[in-house]
Design an enzyme around this catalytic site. Structure first.
Site, PDB file in Angstrom:
ATOM      1  N   LYS A  89       0.857  -1.194   0.000  1.00 29.50           N
ATOM      2  CA  LYS A  89       0.000   0.000   0.000  1.00 29.50           C
ATOM      3  C   LYS A  89       0.894   1.245   0.000  1.00 29.50           C
ATOM      4  O   LYS A  89       1.910   1.270   0.714  1.00 29.50           O
ATOM      5  CB  LYS A  89      -0.893  -0.023   1.250  1.00 29.50           C
ATOM      6  CG  LYS A  89      -1.967   1.052   1.289  1.00 29.50           C
ATOM      7  CD  LYS A  89      -2.809   0.900   2.568  1.00 29.50           C
ATOM      8  CE  LYS A  89      -3.957   1.898   2.625  1.00 29.50           C
ATOM      9  NZ  LYS A  89      -4.774   1.730   3.857  1.00 29.50           N
ATOM     10  N   SER A 135      -9.743   1.745   2.805  1.00 25.05           N
ATOM     11  CA  SER A 135      -8.855   2.508   1.949  1.00 25.05           C
ATOM     12  C   SER A 135      -7.827   1.656   1.207  1.00 25.05           C
ATOM     13  O   SER A 135      -7.290   2.109   0.196  1.00 25.05           O
ATOM     14  CB  SER A 135      -8.130   3.548   2.788  1.00 25.05           C
ATOM     15  OG  SER A 135      -7.259   2.912   3.701  1.00 25.05           O
ATOM     16  N   SER A 185      -9.949  -0.628   6.988  1.00 21.16           N
ATOM     17  CA  SER A 185      -9.316  -0.391   5.679  1.00 21.16           C
ATOM     18  C   SER A 185      -8.613  -1.596   5.060  1.00 21.16           C
ATOM     19  O   SER A 185      -8.211  -1.537   3.902  1.00 21.16           O
ATOM     20  CB  SER A 185      -8.328   0.768   5.774  1.00 21.16           C
ATOM     21  OG  SER A 185      -9.024   1.981   5.686  1.00 21.16           O
TER      22      SER A 185
END
Lengths: 480, 487
Positions: free
Chosen positions: B81, B156, B180
């Site tokens: 990420k 996210s 997330s």
């Protein structure tokens, strides 16, 4: 109407740890710009603080020396404001539950002693420095040096117990001296390692309620603090006497203009939006940690002063002697194992009046002194046993200071042994009398003081070596 | 062969690389090929680290050929990420304000993965600063759900979830502040796990909400997540909130059977508004576990209804301080201003997106003098009550089962203009972060529209093995994880 000032101080002292408070960077002063920096202290994305244990130890030491309660459970907090010298735009500090609270510092001597309350001492990180000019050239932009960012600071907040610039001066000198004794801070004001802000208000003498306060900043020397406070007290009295009200505000001291200027008013004051620092767990100190520090506390100025007074030094001399640790250690050494109180007082006087003056004049510290404690002790002994006169001693001391030699060696080398042999002195007295008939007649007509000129004459002839008491005695006898 | 490579689990891939049946370079090339074909449709990546990955793979192959010791997942490509720092590569947080930021250091997890010889294949898209549930808040692009390109992948960590789901990476790392990792895992039909707070070092994870953030794995199988978790876990002196608790061998633990396992089903999570098909899938999953010897009982977590409110005070409060450093002074985007204030205002005004600004304002307000006690102070107190809810529940049960999200993935744009609706996407995942406990989402079915559904398993602090074991046995007895999206 008569007014008194009410003053509370916030002192920021840099702790002299080797590394910064939340990262491993060096704290060295005077390194090239932005050389003692890393991702943590420059606030890069993703970094986390790790608390420096030594900084905690230093603060606890200070807290204990100032009779504070040490909080076994304390919490760090973020103090938020935007400024380019603060990379994260928040400062890790303490708000609720600081490391130390509720202590005091004693100022004054004798019957004038007074306890100044210490509200709290907390640990925080220093900010960087902004440069607005290079040399004399002003810049139309600013440069940021982050070397100082993250250097550990302790903030020592006093109660509003101080009543005059003089008390403030005493408090600051004493505090500096304690921090130096503890070896937790260099306390160098010029290098910004010891900084002071003051909250000050005035009130009519006898009134209990506090007046509206102003916060004074930017006082960079002890003298600056004193001047700023004196100015501000006068300013506030003038405002109130003129029927106006004091405005709560922050004022900056301008050392060149010798005045304070308003920086921001209460309504413009920052809302720091403190909240507990989530990147650091609450700090829990175990009892052993605190106890070990307590047990290892060094002797402090008050301890030395007490010991000096017990040794027979005057209260004044004792407190001056204890004002700086190296001096206290020196005097302590010099008077150890000596005979009587008078001798010890003489030794302290020699150190304070002669040695310190000499050292100051040559820009040296007592640690660099060519004259050792033992050498002073010997010098005083030579005076005491009549080997040299006090006057000769000054000459001897001069030689000791310049050449680092012992008094006895110098006395021997230069033949400075005092002449106490009455028959030898009598000869010089006769000469002096015959050479100065004016003084003789004056003395005989009742002018006691005239004998001084005759004594002076004898001393001149003997190169100062004649024992002045014996000279006096013989002259009086001859002229009676 | 290439298709085979993509279908191997990370553990299988690592074993083949170690056995020299396959080189890491071959594996990386297969994935880069897949990225070339699939990425234009899915848009999971902010940066693909092609050159660097090939070089890393070559180094691993060399190590293996020289007979040197390598890590358990050596040579396996992993997607990261884009809020974790890898030295010398861009780290954007999917924000304009960090668009040109190059990492000056390695995050703690990256250091661990490097030591274990994994290969970084790319940095994945996210909602700007991890604030969102759909990746629609990314400043660069919205990632598409591989099962239906018109749908969101969740967020996210939507890029990481989509990259694993669409087989552009076998495993990935995400971060989870309020769901997330788990919510996008549920949306994309993959495994996603948030470890206990303090299990994995946060050093080098760009902070959103420091007391809630935690890094965790994405994978297609439980075994892979267990292996990846083991790789990244453990105390780190650089993160004072990481906890010194031994890391068990999760892969050995998860094979233990479920006999006698006590499963709690919280009344407050099976509510009106829960999608019928999601509810049915979760109920079916419960049956599967009961058949495997687990005992279920209804439990209560009474403070659940306050979790979203508490979260939207605490997370923005911490974020408002964490994001203060992006000011144009030291790094990242800087807008020109006539004076300091104007520079600050323009830099932050132009550098941050709408959702980030909304949360900074929320947090700033909550911490302001005069409001602090009513908002932040109160929220902290209720957070404690929520944590106690779980402590009480875990006296009775070993793990707790819930749906991961109230609905399957929704259409891109559906909730983009309604932050409150968007915030409810995390209604089942937020409590876990507030309580600091571990949670995992494992695929448990599909809706009639072919969208994946996730089952959430929550466990006691530092008992990741319990939830891994539950999810592992469920997975072993179901076929959901064997389906691939046709993208």
């Amino acid at each position: 109407m008569k007014y008194e000032a009410v003053i509370g101080l916030e002192v920021h002292a840099q702790l002299k740890t080797l590394s910064k408070v939340f990262c491993g960077c060096s704290t060295e002063f005077g390194s090239g710009e932005n050389t003692n920096i890393c991702p943590v202290c420059t606030g890069q994305p993703g970094v986390l603080p790790v608390l420096n244990k030594k900084a905690v130890e230093f603060l606890v030491k200070t807290g204990l020396a100032l009779s504070c309660k040490i909080n076994g459970h304390s919490v760090f907090a973020r103090k938020q404001y935007f400024y380019p010298d603060l990379p994260k735009n928040y400062q890790i500090s303490q708000y609720e539950l600081p490391l130390a609270e509720h202590g005091y510092l004693e100022i004054g001597t004798g019957n004038e002693k007074k306890k100044i309350g210490i509200t709290r001492i907390h640990l925080e990180e220093d900010a960087g420095k902004l440069l607005h000019a290079i040399g004399n050239r002003d810049l139309d932009y600013s440069l940021v040096d982050l070397n100082r960012t993250g250097v550990p600071l302790m903030e020592i907040v006093s109660e509003p117990d101080l009543r005059s610039p003089d008390e403030v001066h005493q408090y600051l000198s004493k505090l500096k001296s304690i921090l130096e004794y503890l070896e937790v801070s260099d306390c160098n004001m010029e290098e910004g390692k010891f900084r002071c802000d003051a909250n000050i208000s005035i009130r009519p003498v006898g009134q209990k309620e506090f007046g509206t306060k102003a916060e004074l900043k930017n006082m960079n020397t002890l003298k600056g603090v004193k001047d700023a406070l004196e100015y501000e007290i006068e300013r506030q009295i003038e405002v109130v006497s003129g029927g106006e009200k004091i405005i709560q505000e922050t004022r900056l001291w301008d050392a060149n203009k010798k005045s304070t200027q308003s920086m921001r008013r209460k309504e413009e004051a920052h809302d720091y939006r403190y909240f507990p620092e989530p990147d650091l767990v609450p700090l829990n100190l175990d009892k052993d940690f605190i106890r070990d520090i307590k047990e290892s506390l060094p002797e402090l100025p008050a301890d030395y002063t007490k010991r000096f007074v017990e040794a027979g030094l005057s209260e004044y001399t004792a407190s001056v002697s204890a004002s700086e640790k190296p001096l206290a250690v020196f005097i302590s050494d010099a008077i150890s194992g000596t005979g009587d109180a008078k001798e010890r007082q003489d030794i302290a006087n020699w150190v304070i009046n002669e040695l310190l003056a000499r050292l100051n004049a040559s820009g040296k510290t007592i640690k660099e002194s060519s004259v050792s404690a033992e050498m002073i002790r010997e010098l005083v002994l030579l005076i005491k046993n009549g080997t040299i006169s006090g006057k000769i001693a000054k000459t001897v001391f001069e030689e000791m200071f310049n050449r680092g030699k012992k008094a006895s060696v110098i006395v021997k080398e230069k033949g400075l042994v005092q002449i106490s042999d009455e028959s030898a002195i009598e000869k010089y007295c006769d000469e002096a009398i015959s050479e100065n008939p004016k003084a003789v007649s004056e003395y005989k007509s009742g002018k006691e003081k005239a004998i001084g000129a005759l004594v002076g004459g004898v001393m001149k002839k003997t190169g100062g070596k004649a024992n002045p008491q014996i000279v006096n005695k013989i002259l009086r006898k001859k002229l009676s | 062969m290439e298709n085979n490579i993509l279908n191997f689990t990370a553990v299988q891939l690592a074993n083949k690389i170690k056995a020299k049946e396959l080189s890491s370079v071959e594996a990386v090339k297969a994935y880069l090929g897949r990225i070339e074909k699939t990425e234009p449709k899915v848009k999971a990546f902010v940066t693909v680290l092609e050159e660097q990955a090939l070089k890393q793979a070559k180094d691993v192959d060399e190590k293996i050929s020289k007979g040197k010791a390598v890590g358990e997942l050596a040579g396996v490509p992993i997607a990261i990420k884009d809020n974790m720092l890898i030295t010398g590569t861009p780290c954007t947080c999917s924000s304009k304000i960090l668009k040109n930021y190059v990492s000056p250091y390695d995050a703690a997890v990256i250091e661990k993965l490097k030591k274990q010889d994994l290969v970084f294949i790319g940095k994945t898209n996210l909602d700007e600063f991890a604030m969102g549930s759909s990746t629609e808040n990314s400043a660069f692009c919205t990632t598409k759900n591989p099962w239906n390109l018109e749908c969101i992948p969740g967020g996210s960590s939507g890029g990481s979830a989509a990259s694993v789901s669409s087989r552009m990476a076998p495993i990935a790392l995400g971060s989870d502040t309020g769901g997330s990792i788990r919510q996008p895992a549920s949306c994309c039909g993959v495994v996603g796990m948030k470890p206990t707070y303090g299990r994995v070092s946060r050093y080098g994870l760009i902070a959103f909400a420091s007391s809630l953030d935690q890094i965790g794995p994405f994978s297609r199988t439980i075994e892979d997540s267990a292996m990846l978790l083991k790789t990244i876990s453990g105390y780190d002196a650089k993160d004072s909130t990481s906890v010194d608790v031994p890391v068990p061998d999760y892969n050995a633990e998860l094979k233990k059977d479920l006999k006698g396992l006590r499963i709690g089903l919280p009344r407050e999570y099976f509510i009106k508004g829960l999608d019928k098909e999601v509810e049915q899938s979760v109920k079916n999953a419960i049956k599967v576990l009961e058949n495997l010897g687990a005992k279920t009982e209804e439990i209560t977590l009474p403070y659940t209804e306050y979790a979203v409110a508490v979260y939207y005070i605490i997370a923005p409060s911490e974020a408002s301080a964490n994001l203060a450093r992006y000011d144009g002074v030291k790094f990242g985007f800087r807008a020109h201003g006539e004076d300091l204030l104007e520079m600050y205002e323009k830099t932050r005004g132009r550098g941050f997106g709408a959702e980030v600004k909304r949360r900074i304002m929320l947090g700033t307000y909550s911490l302001s003098s005069g409001y602090y006690e009513a908002y932040y102070g109160k929220a902290q107190k209720v957070r404690t009550l929520i944590r106690r809810d779980f402590e009480e529940a875990f006296k009775k049960v070993d793990v707790i089962l819930t749906p991961t999200a109230p609905t399957p993935a929704f259409k891109i744009g559906d909730k983009a203009d309604d932050p409150l609706q968007m915030y409810l996407s995390d209604i089942f995942t937020i409590s876990c972060n507030l309580a600091g406990i571990p949670g995992i989402s494992v695929p448990c079915g599909f809706t009639s529209n072919g969208l994946p559904v996730g089952l959430q398993v929550l466990g006691k602090p530092f008992k990741e093995e319990d939830i891994l074991k539950t999810a592992y046995h469920y997975e072993k007895n179901t076929e959901w994880h064997k389906r691939y999206p046709e993208v």
